[in-house]
Design an enzyme around this catalytic site. Structure first.
Site, PDB file in Angstrom:
ATOM      1  N   GLY A 296       0.785  -1.234   0.000  1.00 28.94           N
ATOM      2  CA  GLY A 296       0.000   0.000   0.000  1.00 28.94           C
ATOM      3  C   GLY A 296       0.812   1.277   0.000  1.00 28.94           C
TER       4      GLY A 296
ATOM      5  N   LYS B 235       7.134   9.780  -8.166  1.00 32.15           N
ATOM      6  CA  LYS B 235       7.407   8.353  -8.301  1.00 32.15           C
ATOM      7  C   LYS B 235       8.830   8.181  -8.816  1.00 32.15           C
ATOM      8  CE  LYS B 235       6.285   3.917  -8.458  1.00 32.15           C
ATOM      9  NZ  LYS B 235       5.868   3.126  -7.297  1.00 32.15           N
TER      10      LYS B 235
ATOM     11  N   ASN C 102      -0.364   0.475   7.742  1.00 31.75           N
ATOM     12  CA  ASN C 102      -1.477   0.575   6.802  1.00 31.75           C
ATOM     13  C   ASN C 102      -2.606  -0.377   7.189  1.00 31.75           C
ATOM     14  OD1 ASN C 102      -3.099   1.100   4.632  1.00 31.75           O
ATOM     15  ND2 ASN C 102      -1.825   0.011   3.146  1.00 31.75           N
TER      16      ASN C 102
ATOM     17  N   GLY D 232       9.013   4.822  -3.840  1.00 26.81           N
ATOM     18  CA  GLY D 232       9.863   3.863  -4.511  1.00 26.81           C
ATOM     19  C   GLY D 232       9.066   2.792  -5.239  1.00 26.81           C
TER      20      GLY D 232
ATOM     21  N   THR E 236       1.475   3.285  -2.441  1.00 28.08           N
ATOM     22  CA  THR E 236       0.848   4.336  -3.235  1.00 28.08           C
ATOM     23  C   THR E 236      -0.256   5.022  -2.449  1.00 28.08           C
ATOM     24  OG1 THR E 236       1.384   3.198  -5.296  1.00 28.08           O
ATOM     25  CG2 THR E 236      -0.379   4.824  -5.389  1.00 28.08           C
TER      26      THR E 236
END
Length: 214
Positions: A16, A39, A176, A117, A18
């Protein structure tokens, strides 16, 4: 102006990163900080980074001029694989100077750059150069994304050991809640274990809970 650049990595693929990158950008912007995301290397796309698109959706800010200029997505490769393989399939190498120049341009206009990353810390960018090697060169503080799913303790501790071994700074562990185990007992225990481990071994690092999306 010179921004604080944070590198967002994860304990594994699909953890997760992003969502966490977009969420942190959204929250920090709401707190009055001038934040943009970038990115490092996007694979599995052509022309436009789907991760940057997701960041903007979460942030609710729309497409930015820096996105149009490709400063936020300086290197995109078509095959959905580790960068070292995606570059080989596309027949071109990563232009690290281009990435650095883009990051510095963003840094000159923003207070914070969240640089996401590809995969985890040990993902190879080339056959001889790992993501963690890039971080050693750049000295960016790291936001490590973890979760409560089964196996997360092992993957998180291995990642933290790698950071410590390379002398890298852990800014925060982002937990997350969207990547939890279906077993509530495992999730609760994982959270408690990692919080205690972090306080003992990385006392200056922050713990950030990333809320669940309904």
């Amino acid at each position: 102006m010179s921004a604080q650049i944070y590198f967002v990595s994860g304990i594994d693929t699909g953890i997760g990163k992003t969502y966490v990158t977009g969420y942190l950008a959204k929250i920090w912007r709401e707190q009055g900080r001038n934040v943009i995301t970038q990115k490092l290397i996007q694979t599995g796309n052509v022309d436009v980074s789907e991760d940057i698109e997701k960041h903007r959706e979460i942030m609710g800010c729309g497409w930015l001029e820096e996105d149009t200029q490709k400063l936020t997505m300086p290197e995109i490769f078509s095959y959905p694989a580790s960068p070292h393989l995606a570059t080989r399939i596309d027949g071109r190498s990563i232009d690290f100077a281009k990435i650095e120049q883009a990051t510095q341009q963003l840094s000159s206009s923003y207070e914070v750059v969240l640089l996401e990353g590809a995969g985890g810390l040990m993902v190879p960018l080339t056959t001889q150069y790992l993501t963690i090697d890039y971080l050693v060169d750049k000295k960016y503080p790291i936001i490590l994304v973890s979760s409560g799913r089964l196996g997360s303790i092992n993957h998180t501790l291995l990642s933290l050991e790698a950071l410590k071994h390379r002398g890298l700074e852990l800014y925060a562990l982002a937990y997350n809640l969207n990547a939890e185990s279906d077993d509530e007992l495992i999730s609760r225990d994982t959270s408690a274990y990692l919080k205690k481990y972090l306080s003992q071994h990385f006392p200056s690092a922050k713990w950030i809970d990333i809320p669940f999306i309904e």
